[in-house]
Write a protein that holds these residues in place. Structure first.
Motif, PDB file in Angstrom:
ATOM      1  N   ALA A   4       0.823  -1.210   0.000  1.00  0.00           N
ATOM      2  CA  ALA A   4       0.000   0.000   0.000  1.00  0.00           C
ATOM      3  C   ALA A   4       0.856   1.259   0.000  1.00  0.00           C
ATOM      4  CB  ALA A   4      -0.939  -0.003   1.205  1.00  0.00           C
ATOM      5  N   THR A   5       2.017   1.199   0.630  1.00  0.00           N
ATOM      6  CA  THR A   5       2.906   2.366   0.676  1.00  0.00           C
ATOM      7  C   THR A   5       3.342   2.780  -0.717  1.00  0.00           C
ATOM      8  OG1 THR A   5       3.728   1.448   2.758  1.00  0.00           O
ATOM      9  CG2 THR A   5       4.915   3.322   1.863  1.00  0.00           C
ATOM     10  N   GLY A   6       3.531   1.791  -1.600  1.00  0.00           N
ATOM     11  CA  GLY A   6       3.956   2.091  -2.959  1.00  0.00           C
ATOM     12  C   GLY A   6       2.935   2.888  -3.744  1.00  0.00           C
ATOM     13  N   LEU A   7       1.658   2.816  -3.352  1.00  0.00           N
ATOM     14  CA  LEU A   7       0.618   3.570  -4.055  1.00  0.00           C
ATOM     15  C   LEU A   7       0.842   5.076  -3.945  1.00  0.00           C
ATOM     16  CD1 LEU A   7      -2.548   1.510  -3.011  1.00  0.00           C
ATOM     17  CD2 LEU A   7      -1.297   1.416  -5.186  1.00  0.00           C
ATOM     18  N   GLY A   8       1.587   5.488  -2.911  1.00  0.00           N
ATOM     19  CA  GLY A   8       1.860   6.917  -2.746  1.00  0.00           C
ATOM     20  C   GLY A   8       2.684   7.507  -3.874  1.00  0.00           C
TER      21      GLY A   8
END
Length: 240
Positions: A4-8
């Motif tokens: 989910a962090t990569g979606l940033g």
């Protein structure tokens, strides 16, 4: 949580930052990091050891100061084709965001070991995953403002959250032990982030953009992160 962090980093596949917007993005990153620090401090206090949280905050600030001095003495620092002072700042931001993930990973493991078991752990995991998206955005903004490609920004954003699933396993197995150390760890991570925001991220933002939009961006980021945190805390409480 880590994915989910990569979606940033997704917005940076579609936009390119000029110096003015880079400054505003650094202001937003500062706001996200400050809000994450407040959440960590609150989490540590909820475990009933406020003194250890304060000691952790002081230790975190001293630790980052020593790390910065060490990197400066080490010589020319290089990371992702970035050199010099900018590379030092990138190393510190990535390192701090990775470090703070240890505390969140501990919280996930301990929540699975709590009285509500899987249900409570799943809620905490989902809440942190959503919370990680703006944190990934903060890391990506710091990297993108220094010319890092969106692919590398996404990769390093995910790497900063990898400790969460890894640490969650031993935290679940040894919940009591991790609970005792959690206040100091959360305070330590918060102290690292606060120092970095005040000493590095905000000063860089003010160099690239005027104080008013930077301050507005930082304030809005803090408000958004705190609203997100309150929403998930309320949802978790009602569900339990």
């Amino acid at each position: 949580m880590a994915a989910a962090t990569g979606l940033g980093a997704v917005p940076f596949f579609f936009v390119e930052l000029d110096p003015h917007w880079a400054g505003i993005c650094n202001g937003m990153a500062a706001g996200v990091m400050l809000a994450a620090s407040f959440d960590l401090i609150q989490e540590g206090q909820e475990h009933g050891a406020g003194n250890w949280v304060v000691i952790g905050i002081l230790a975190g600030g001293i630790f980052i100061l020593l790390c910065k001095k060490f990197l400066e003495q080490y010589g020319e620092v290089s990371m992702l084709d970035i050199n010099g002072a900018d590379a030092t700042k990138v190393v510190l931001v990535v390192g701090i965001m990775t470090l703070h993930s240890f505390g969140e990973g501990s919280g996930v493991g301990v929540s699975f070991a709590g009285s509500k078991g899987f249900t409570q752990g799943l809620l905490v995991t989902l809440a942190i995953a959503v919370h990680n998206i703006p944190e990934g955005l903060a890391v990506s903004m710091v990297l993108a403002s220094r010319g890092v490609s969106p692919q590398n920004a996404m990769l390093w954003s995910v790497i900063t959250s990898l400790p969460q699933p890894i640490v969650a396993v031993p935290a679940f197995i040894c919940a009591d032990a991790f609970n005792k150390f959690l206040p100091f760890c959360t305070g330590f991570a918060a102290g690292c982030m606060i120092w970095m925001v005040v000493a590095e991220v905000l000063p860089d933002a003010f160099k690239e953009a005027s104080p008013s939009p930077v301050a507005s961006a930082a304030t809005l980021s803090v408000a958004f992160m705190e609203a997100l945190s309150v929403m998930f805390q309320s949802f978790t409480h009602e569900y339990k």
